[in-house]
Write a protein that holds these residues in place. Structure first.
Motif, PDB file in Angstrom:
ATOM      1  N   THR A 123    -109.546  28.038  39.113  1.00 28.38           N
ATOM      2  CA  THR A 123    -108.366  27.477  38.456  1.00 28.38           C
ATOM      3  C   THR A 123    -107.404  27.000  39.531  1.00 28.38           C
ATOM      4  N   SER A 124    -106.999  25.737  39.462  1.00 23.57           N
ATOM      5  CA  SER A 124    -106.065  25.252  40.478  1.00 23.57           C
ATOM      6  C   SER A 124    -105.148  24.166  39.936  1.00 23.57           C
ATOM      7  N   VAL A 157    -106.030  23.083  36.000  1.00 17.90           N
ATOM      8  CA  VAL A 157    -107.365  22.915  35.445  1.00 17.90           C
ATOM      9  C   VAL A 157    -108.262  24.052  35.933  1.00 17.90           C
ATOM     10  N   THR A 158    -109.141  24.564  35.075  1.00 16.86           N
ATOM     11  CA  THR A 158    -110.210  25.456  35.531  1.00 16.86           C
ATOM     12  C   THR A 158    -111.453  24.589  35.748  1.00 16.86           C
ATOM     13  N   TRP A 159    -111.823  24.468  37.000  1.00 15.08           N
ATOM     14  CA  TRP A 159    -112.943  23.590  37.372  1.00 15.08           C
ATOM     15  C   TRP A 159    -114.247  24.375  37.385  1.00 15.08           C
ATOM     16  N   GLN A 160    -115.327  23.763  36.966  1.00 14.36           N
ATOM     17  CA  GLN A 160    -116.664  24.330  37.087  1.00 14.36           C
ATOM     18  C   GLN A 160    -117.487  23.475  38.049  1.00 14.36           C
ATOM     19  N   GLY A 217    -117.289  20.038  35.865  1.00 11.42           N
ATOM     20  CA  GLY A 217    -116.640  20.419  34.616  1.00 11.42           C
ATOM     21  C   GLY A 217    -115.172  20.730  34.798  1.00 11.42           C
ATOM     22  N   ALA A 218    -114.424  20.566  33.703  1.00 13.70           N
ATOM     23  CA  ALA A 218    -113.002  20.907  33.674  1.00 13.70           C
ATOM     24  C   ALA A 218    -112.737  21.636  32.364  1.00 13.70           C
ATOM     25  N   VAL A 234    -112.985  18.774  44.578  1.00 11.86           N
ATOM     26  CA  VAL A 234    -111.716  19.434  44.251  1.00 11.86           C
ATOM     27  C   VAL A 234    -111.309  20.259  45.466  1.00 11.86           C
ATOM     28  N   LEU A 235    -110.133  19.946  46.017  1.00 14.24           N
ATOM     29  CA  LEU A 235    -109.585  20.723  47.124  1.00 14.24           C
ATOM     30  C   LEU A 235    -108.361  21.458  46.598  1.00 14.24           C
ATOM     31  N   PRO A 236    -108.537  22.701  46.131  1.00 13.11           N
ATOM     32  CA  PRO A 236    -107.425  23.418  45.501  1.00 13.11           C
ATOM     33  C   PRO A 236    -106.193  23.464  46.402  1.00 13.11           C
TER      34      PRO A 236
END
Ligand SMILES: Nc1nc2c(c(=O)[nH]1)N[C@H]1C(S)=C(S)[C@@H](COP(=O)(O)O)O[C@H]1N2
Ligand SMILES: [Mo]
Length: 392
Positions: A123-124, A157-160, A217-218, A234-236
């Motif tokens: 999650t970021s 967003v919680t990324w998968q 995924g998001a 994705v670079l949190p």
């Protein structure tokens, strides 16, 4: 670009030299595209949820549901240098190459290959470097070029996906690699007649080996086309530009990589990395607040570096301050961190105009300043924003 355009032209049987002046205006990455007239953003942008800038759109803070922690993809801001491409997941391939790999020719991976690796969920906060840019003008009198975002170029967003480090190791990462650069499959970017090539942005190997992801995924759903389907970086906590959408290539290098997106742009005396601290009220500008009643106001604060430690709010333009009540992040816990929701109960507000202020600090001890550092492209507006409302 030129060889590509010429090749296309010769296929069409039109010698480039014979083009009329009017046609020359169309020479470029979009030349001959069947969808040249297609919209830059494909998802609906209802006017009550978005401010639409054409190829960019920001979320309206007053449309954010205080009961919902994550930003649904349908409501997430979009930042496109050109336009959202349509990419076929079945034939999609990611090329990983460069002298930072044991074999510089590298590997080519499909989605099925990536799905063999351990999957993760992070999650970021996802945010554009220019978020808040319009306040350089309206609050500090130093107008900066670029999309005049208010504060809506952000979401959580919680990324998968899979860890970038797992992909790089599988590709034969060398111990002396220093730099990684993602490049998108969207059209080449042309700025004032100059073709700068694919949107691409390097970052240090340390970030790649830490928490960078390749996400498909998001919030438990496949990425929408506008947000990078079928795969994005994705670079949190980092500048949004580094989270390359429609990821086509990853270059891994033993020397520092550069691109216009870390030298010409997203650079303030050095390439920008970790995002600053910012806050927003979940209210429209010039909101009307009913007089004679207690108002429960909500907002959110976020930082690229660490979770939010405290938020102080003022309803009198900054004369007096009180701590906002921070709400705990909802479970189940995933890695990383998103934004922090907060509430302020405004007792018996006086009728008339007021300015609401929110000032957050993060667990790394960074606090929003009164004035943001001025820079020509208007990045990192992190000052406390003055939010006008009227009690009536
Ligand atoms: N390929 C590609 N990746 C890109 C961009 C782009 O135009 N093309 N824009 C970048 C910028 S500046 C930002 S802020 C984020 C925005 O991501 P989003 O549109 O999914 O919200 O994507 C980044 N990745
Ligand atoms: Mo951005």
């Amino acid at each position: 670009m030129t060889s590509h355009a010429l090749r296309r032209r010769s296929v069409l049987g039109l010698p480039a030299a014979g083009l009329a002046g009017a046609a020359l205006a169309h020479v470029g990455p979009l030349a001959g595209r069947a969808d040249a007239g297609a919209p830059a953003i494909l998802k609906p942008l209802p006017a009550d949820r978005f401010i639409d800038y054409g190829s960019n759109a920001e979320t309206r803070w007053e449309s954010v549901d205080p009961h919902r922690y994550l930003t649904p993809q349908s409501d997430l801001f979009v930042r496109n240098h050109t336009r959202t491409p349509r990419i076929d997941a079945a034939s999609y391939r990611l090329r990983v190459f460069g002298d930072g790999l044991a074999d510089p020719a590298g590997v080519t991976l499909g989605l099925a290959d990536l799905r063999q690796l351990p999957s993760v969920e992070v999650t970021s906060v996802h945010e554009c470097t220019g978020n808040g840019r319009s306040f350089f003008d309206t609050q500090q009198g130093t107008k900066a070029g670029g999309t005049p975002w208010t504060l809506g170029a952000v979401g959580t967003v919680t990324w998968q996906g899979v860890r970038l480090r797992d992909v790089l190791r599988r590709a034969g990462l060398r111990a002396d690699a220093v730099s990684v650069q993602g490049a998108g499959l969207d059209d080449e970017y042309v700025d004032k007649g100059e073709n700068l090539g694919r949107v691409r942005r390097p970052f240090p190997i340390a970030k790649a080996l830490d928490d960078a992801l390749l996400a498909w995924g998001a919030n438990g759903e496949p990425l929408l086309p506008d947000h990078g389907y079928p795969l994005r970086l994705v670079l949190p906590g980092w500048v949004g530009i580094a989270s390359i959408k429609w990821l086509g290539e990853l270059e891994v290098s033993r020397s520092e990589l550069t691109s216009p997106w870390n030298t010409r742009w997203y650079n303030v005396g050095g390439p920008l990395g970790v995002n600053p601290v910012r806050s927003s009220w979940e209210l429209p500008r010039d909101a009307r607040i009913p007089a004679g009643r207690t108002a429960v106001l909500t907002g959110r604060s976020w930082s690229g570096a660490a979770p939010i430690a405290r938020v102080d709010v003022s309803t009198d333009g900054g004369t007096t301050w009180s701590p906002a009540r921070l709400r705990p992040a909802p479970g189940p816990r995933t890695e990383g961190h998103g934004w922090t929701r907060w509430t302020h109960t405004w007792h018996a507000p006086e009728p008339g105009p007021h300015q609401l202020l929110a000032r957050a600090s993060d667990l790394h001890g960074r606090t929003q300043p009164a004035i943001a550092a001025v820079n020509p492209n208007g990045y990192f507006f992190d000052a406390v924003v003055r939010h006008p409302v009227t009690v009536a």
